[in-house]
Write a protein that holds these residues in place. Structure first.
Motif, PDB file in Angstrom:
ATOM      1  N   GLN B  23       0.932  -1.235   0.129  1.00  0.00           N
ATOM      2  CA  GLN B  23      -0.136  -0.039   0.056  1.00  0.00           C
ATOM      3  C   GLN B  23       0.731   1.258  -0.064  1.00  0.00           C
ATOM      4  N   SER B  24       1.920   1.232   0.838  1.00  0.00           N
ATOM      5  CA  SER B  24       2.822   2.244   0.956  1.00  0.00           C
ATOM      6  C   SER B  24       3.415   2.637  -0.356  1.00  0.00           C
ATOM      7  N   ARG B  25       3.901   1.655  -0.903  1.00  0.00           N
ATOM      8  CA  ARG B  25       4.437   1.851  -2.459  1.00  0.00           C
ATOM      9  C   ARG B  25       3.475   2.422  -3.520  1.00  0.00           C
ATOM     10  N   LEU B  26       2.343   1.899  -3.351  1.00  0.00           N
ATOM     11  CA  LEU B  26       1.208   2.441  -4.079  1.00  0.00           C
ATOM     12  C   LEU B  26       0.981   3.993  -4.148  1.00  0.00           C
ATOM     13  N   TYR B  27       1.119   4.542  -3.017  1.00  0.00           N
ATOM     14  CA  TYR B  27       0.928   5.749  -2.530  1.00  0.00           C
ATOM     15  C   TYR B  27       2.079   6.862  -2.998  1.00  0.00           C
ATOM     16  N   GLU B  28       2.989   5.959  -3.727  1.00  0.00           N
ATOM     17  CA  GLU B  28       4.152   6.772  -4.182  1.00  0.00           C
ATOM     18  C   GLU B  28       3.769   7.425  -5.517  1.00  0.00           C
ATOM     19  N   ALA B  29       2.585   6.885  -6.383  1.00  0.00           N
ATOM     20  CA  ALA B  29       2.270   7.405  -7.469  1.00  0.00           C
ATOM     21  C   ALA B  29       1.099   8.337  -7.382  1.00  0.00           C
ATOM     22  N   PRO B  30       1.154   9.791  -7.740  1.00  0.00           N
ATOM     23  CA  PRO B  30       0.048  10.683  -7.628  1.00  0.00           C
ATOM     24  C   PRO B  30      -1.068  10.277  -8.157  1.00  0.00           C
ATOM     25  N   HIS B  86      -4.544   2.274   5.555  1.00  0.00           N
ATOM     26  CA  HIS B  86      -3.316   2.878   6.212  1.00  0.00           C
ATOM     27  C   HIS B  86      -3.177   4.222   5.774  1.00  0.00           C
ATOM     28  N   LEU B  87      -4.343   4.857   5.560  1.00  0.00           N
ATOM     29  CA  LEU B  87      -4.080   6.170   4.923  1.00  0.00           C
ATOM     30  C   LEU B  87      -3.960   7.132   6.169  1.00  0.00           C
ATOM     31  N   ILE B  88      -4.297   6.606   7.431  1.00  0.00           N
ATOM     32  CA  ILE B  88      -4.371   7.290   8.491  1.00  0.00           C
ATOM     33  C   ILE B  88      -3.451   6.589   9.588  1.00  0.00           C
ATOM     34  N   GLU B  89      -2.716   7.130  10.319  1.00  0.00           N
ATOM     35  CA  GLU B  89      -1.782   6.650  11.381  1.00  0.00           C
ATOM     36  C   GLU B  89      -1.823   6.790  12.829  1.00  0.00           C
ATOM     37  N   GLU B  90      -1.766   6.052  13.746  1.00  0.00           N
ATOM     38  CA  GLU B  90      -1.982   6.660  14.871  1.00  0.00           C
ATOM     39  C   GLU B  90      -0.740   7.256  15.377  1.00  0.00           C
ATOM     40  N   ASN B  92       1.105   9.441  18.923  1.00  0.00           N
ATOM     41  CA  ASN B  92       0.657   9.713  20.335  1.00  0.00           C
ATOM     42  C   ASN B  92      -0.099   8.656  21.079  1.00  0.00           C
ATOM     43  N   LYS B  93       0.211   7.310  20.813  1.00  0.00           N
ATOM     44  CA  LYS B  93      -0.475   6.285  21.367  1.00  0.00           C
ATOM     45  C   LYS B  93      -1.953   6.195  20.928  1.00  0.00           C
ATOM     46  N   GLY B  94      -2.412   6.563  19.789  1.00  0.00           N
ATOM     47  CA  GLY B  94      -3.746   6.263  19.536  1.00  0.00           C
ATOM     48  C   GLY B  94      -4.512   7.478  19.870  1.00  0.00           C
ATOM     49  N   SER B  95      -3.972   8.564  20.438  1.00  0.00           N
ATOM     50  CA  SER B  95      -4.995   9.921  20.877  1.00  0.00           C
ATOM     51  C   SER B  95      -5.085  10.542  19.664  1.00  0.00           C
ATOM     52  N   HIS B  96      -3.978  10.603  18.681  1.00  0.00           N
ATOM     53  CA  HIS B  96      -4.036  11.613  17.592  1.00  0.00           C
ATOM     54  C   HIS B  96      -3.985  10.854  16.341  1.00  0.00           C
ATOM     55  N   LEU B  97      -4.444  11.366  15.422  1.00  0.00           N
ATOM     56  CA  LEU B  97      -4.281  10.686  13.945  1.00  0.00           C
ATOM     57  C   LEU B  97      -3.686  11.633  13.262  1.00  0.00           C
ATOM     58  N   LYS B  98      -2.729  10.934  12.117  1.00  0.00           N
ATOM     59  CA  LYS B  98      -2.201  11.663  11.145  1.00  0.00           C
ATOM     60  C   LYS B  98      -2.542  11.302   9.781  1.00  0.00           C
ATOM     61  N   LEU B  99      -2.068  11.742   8.656  1.00  0.00           N
ATOM     62  CA  LEU B  99      -2.117  11.267   7.492  1.00  0.00           C
ATOM     63  C   LEU B  99      -0.822  10.324   6.812  1.00  0.00           C
ATOM     64  N   HIS B 100      -0.905   9.320   6.280  1.00  0.00           N
ATOM     65  CA  HIS B 100       0.307   8.629   5.766  1.00  0.00           C
ATOM     66  C   HIS B 100       1.164   9.702   5.018  1.00  0.00           C
ATOM     67  N   GLN B 101       2.478   9.619   5.384  1.00  0.00           N
ATOM     68  CA  GLN B 101       3.066  10.740   4.805  1.00  0.00           C
ATOM     69  C   GLN B 101       3.347  10.758   3.203  1.00  0.00           C
ATOM     70  N   THR B 102       3.724   9.541   2.733  1.00  0.00           N
ATOM     71  CA  THR B 102       3.872   9.512   1.227  1.00  0.00           C
ATOM     72  C   THR B 102       2.586  10.029   0.603  1.00  0.00           C
TER      73      THR B 102
END
Lengths: 376, 512
Positions: B23-30, B86-90, B92-102
């Protein structure tokens, strides 16, 4: 037995209540120079445009058949930047050297990255190019009517365009521009057999449900806009169930725009610090019609429902109302006639009102919600 | 459930089942980022967009405040979808969410137009000697695709589909028979279900099948998927260079040509043209109808016998369904008749039309073959005669006008209406192309067969107090994962998906 009656079986269906229908976003950018001058320390038109283009792209990225329209209103009048039937935007997709490029294009060759996704690029290039021209002509134009607002005109343009798109078959031409061109062609009169056939089928096969909304971005602080046309377009939007979202830049809120968004269930936000406009656009103004029922919208805490005087055009807190046509006045007309319906007002009551105006206003404020009715 | 959801479901399922590194490799293509974004549910799209330009991780607590309490279930589903991709990642121990960097970087670049070149295919700059226009491409695509469908129902064809198509049909379980020779294959029940779908669903079914085949051939699934997604972003009627493609992708071209997704001239292997089937791969329901409609048009114009009248009627479908369950189909295509025969008791056949009757037996026969009521309804809806659609539209307009006159005229009513029912207005005014009596009856016939439903899930019991039971039960029902509850015995049952969420909540409560 009672155990059975207490048992609840929940209906478990993988229903998807939110349908992902295509939607049309019409952006209206108010270019009235006065307002932009006031917030020049915070943000420029250029920066707002940048943010808006990303916002348009974001809207297009939601769905392949999503559409956008971009209208500017300046003191010179309201104008469609995209789609623009006068220009063939399919020509833009080829890069600089190829056919269909005119002189004004080559003066600013790389407005946007040519490697950009085609759908985005067509819109972005068209908007940027046209906006440049509007700004150029705006700087040249005489300063007589620099404060005139043509927002009402832009709103009606947006409404008519939306209506057209909603009643037009989407399945035949996916890009807005070509749909636009197709209809202008077939309605131009000289339609031959085939084009009349296609337009007939376009009418008959319309069953796509398209959502739409309007976003107004204004920095104009004057309340001296045309009240009646704005209200009329607001009611039209209400009937079409078309939310009008308003991003008001600057520190003064606009009561009419507030009313417009309130009545159409749109979002009104006053952006006092417009530096991070893109984030505001991508959160508060990115709520599609399809997910509006799910999300707690940014609320309007206190909408001022002030109306505007029919004679002076200023907004009134407390005024007179014609009992025949409900026309609102802040002053008693000199000719003792209603400016809208020409009914004659009773002289004696007018005199009474004129004499006791100071005293009566205070009392009436409490009695009758600040409205005063001179009998005819 | 519309079929666009169905096709999304199949694609999404496939994507979700991919391991995280892929999945992470997939996200490398815009282009892939854009396509995957389009496949998400609306609320998930909103979440992504709101996090895209915000630099800090967002607190989960704040996020749940954006939604109305009634929408908790939808929110739960949106977040679940995002997590499984896996577009969002946990954080701070699950209290915060962030986007997949790539993903975040590439999608941002895609929107701002600052992505690397070649992300959306390289246009061929030199003009093509053989003039190829959109009409030709449509012809080519329809010919290829229809021949596959016709082959499945056993129409006599001059040319059978290629070997790769046949093996795909067989491995997908759509056709069966000894060997792979064309004459031995027979259509299966699954194949009939396949025929009932929209063109896009059909293509995706085959493409996903193709994907699983390519894995056996040691082709890189990321490369294959990326290419499929790029195809969806290309422009119809333009030629693209082959030189910028990877080796895997070049080897795919021949197969894709067999399905009618792309066109390539025999002499000129340096360029390829995407067809309408390819460019609408990631489109929505509205655009989905475009390929089939456009294809129909092209087929008709190609068919020299087709009169003007037929052409007109066929652009919007050909089936008329009456409230008395009688059905008339203005068609002479063996494909359409074969499909109709699955669930209609056909009675008479004329040169340009067939008539039939929908009966309990005919529907039950279809249901036993594994076809669902929704599929039948969807098929009838998308193939309805343009006059039926027109009538439905007129009825809807009348209904809207009636409602408008009764509600909107008074200003006070309107205020409440616009606040309370604004969003649901759409569902009130639904276009009913088919007679509702028939639609309901078909659904009822299906329900006759589904008297027992099974769910996988977990039973919660042995609560220490009524409060504990109530709190947990109401939490589960808010999430929409509650299946059954019994107040007296203090037991309830939740679905498999909701288990972890409810258990978390229970543990948190107990800790307090």
């Amino acid at each position: 037995m009672d155990a059975v009656s207490e048992t609840i079986i929940t209906d478990q269906k993988p229903t998807q209540p939110t349908v992902d229908d295509p939607s049309l976003l019409t952006v209206i950018l108010d270019l009235t120079p006065h307002g932009w001058f006031k917030i020049k320390h915070h943000i420029t038109v250029q920066e707002v445009t940048k943010a808006l283009l990303v916002f348009l792209n974001a809207h297009l990225s939601l769905n392949n058949s999503n559409q956008v329209a971009f209208i500017v209103c300046s003191p010179d009048g309201a104008k469609f930047l995209y789609p623009n039937p006068g220009k063939n935007f399919d020509g833009i997709q080829d890069n600089g050297s190829s056919k269909g490029e005119t002189g004004n294009k080559s003066s600013n060759p790389n407005l946007v990255n040519t490697e950009m996704y085609r759908q985005f690029r067509i819109v972005d290039e068209a908007v940027l190019e046209e906006l440049n021209e509007v700004l150029k002509s705006l700087s040249k134009s005489n300063s007589v009517n620099k404060t005139r607002s043509t927002l009402s005109g832009a709103l009606s343009l947006a409404l008519t365009y939306t209506n057209r798109m909603l009643n037009l078959d989407q399945s035949i031409s996916t890009t807005t521009a070509s749909a636009f061109n197709a209809t202008t062609k077939s309605t131009s009169g000289t339609s031959n057999v085939t084009s009349s056939g296609s337009s007939a089928s376009a009418v008959s096969t319309n069953y796509t449900s398209m959502l739409s909304r309007i976003l107004v971005i204004s920095a104009n602080d004057d309340d001296d806009v045309k009240y009646i046309p704005i209200m009329n377009s607001m009611f039209a939007a209400q009937k079409m169930r078309l939310p009008i979202d308003v991003a008001k830049l600057g520190s003064i809120s606009s009561s009419y725009l507030q009313q417009a968004s309130d009545a159409t269930n749109g979002i009104y936000l006053q952006v006092e610090k417009p530096e991070g406009l893109i984030q505001t656009l991508c959160t508060a103004f990115f709520i599609e019609s399809s997910i509006r029922p799910l999300i707690i919208l940014p609320s309007n805490s206190n909408v001022s429902y002030r109306a505007s005087c029919f004679i002076t055009g200023k907004s009134v807190d407390l005024g007179y109302v014609c009992s025949v046509c409900l026309c609102i006045m802040s002053i008693i007309p000199t000719d003792a006639k209603c400016p809208t319906c020409n009914s004659h007002f009773d002289k004696s009551i007018l005199n009474q009102l004129q004499n006791s105006v100071v005293l009566s206003t205070k009392r009436r404020k409490i009695d009758s919600n600040g409205r005063d009715t001179p009998p005819v | 459930m519309s079929s666009s959801n169905l096709f999304k479901a199949t694609v999404n399922e496939h994507l979700e089942c991919l391991p995280k590194p892929i999945q992470s490799r997939l996200y490398e293509a815009p282009a892939t980022c854009l396509s995957i974004y389009r496949l998400l549910p609306p609320l998930a799209k909103f979440y992504i967009m709101s996090m895209l330009f915000y630099e800090h991780p967002i607190a989960l607590k704040d996020m749940s405040k954006w939604c109305k309490p009634t929408a908790k279930k939808i929110q739960f589903e949106a977040l679940k979808r995002l997590r499984s991709l896996h577009l969002i990642e946990e954080h701070n121990k699950g209290s915060h969410l962030k986007l997949h960097q790539t993903f975040r970087k590439n999608f941002r670049d895609c929107l701002t137009g600052s992505q690397t070149s070649n992300a959306f295919g390289n246009l061929c700059t030199s003009p093509d000697k053989n003039h190829i226009d959109v009409k030709f491409l449509d012809m080519f695509a329809s010919q290829k695709w229809e021949s596959i469908l016709h082959f499945m129902v056993g129409t006599e064809l001059s040319v059978a589909p290629s070997k790769s198509v046949l093996s795909l049909l067989k491995s997908g379980g759509l056709m069966e028979g000894p060997g792979t020779s064309a004459s031995n294959l027979k259509i299966t029940n699954k194949g009939f279900q396949f025929l009932l779908q929209d063109v896009n669903v059909q293509i995706w079914t085959l493409l996903l099948q193709y994907l699983s085949l390519t894995q056996d051939l040691n082709m890189d699934p990321v490369d294959v998927l990326n290419f499929i997604f790029v195809l969806g972003c290309l422009e119809l009627g333009k030629s693209y260079t082959v030189s910028s493609l990877s080796e895997t992708q070049i080897s795919m071209l021949a197969d894709l040509k067999d399905y009618g997704l792309i066109y390539q001239n025999h002499n000129d292997k340096e360029r390829f043209y995407p067809t309408r089937l390819a460019t609408t791969l990631t489109s929505e329901a509205a655009a989905l109808r475009t390929p089939s409609m456009a294809l129909n048009q092209v087929v008709d114009t190609a068919n020299s016998e087709a009169t003007e009248e037929q052409m007109f009627s066929n652009t919007g479908g050909s089936i008329i369904l009456e409230t008395n369950f009688k059905i008339y189909a203005y068609t002479n295509s063996p494909l359409e008749i074969a499909i109709l025969n699955l669930f209609v008791h056909l009675k008479t056949r004329f040169p340009n039309m067939v008539t039939g009757q929908i009966t309990r037996e005919s529907i039950r026969k279809a249901l036993f073959n594994g076809i669902t009521a929704d599929q039948i309804i969807k098929f009838l809806e998308s193939h309805a005669h343009s006059q039926m659609k027109q009538m439905a539209k007129e009825n809807l307009d009348k209904k809207i006008e009636f409602d408008a006159n009764n509600n909107i005229n008074t200003a006070t009513d309107n205020q409440q209406l616009s606040v309370g029912e604004f969003g649901s207005a759409n569902s009130y005014h639904k276009l009913e192309v088919l007679p509702p009596t028939v639609v309901d009856q078909i659904k009822l016939w299906q329900l006759e067969l589904d008297r027992i439903q099974t769910f996988e899930g977990y039973l919660f019991k042995d609560f220490s107090s009524q409060q504990e039971y109530d709190a947990l039960r109401s939490y589960a029902s808010e999430l929409g994962v509650l299946l059954w509850s019994d107040k007296n015995r203090k037991k309830f049952f939740v679905t498999k998906d909701g288990m972890s969420q409810v258990a978390d909540f229970a543990n948190k409560n107990r800790g307090r």
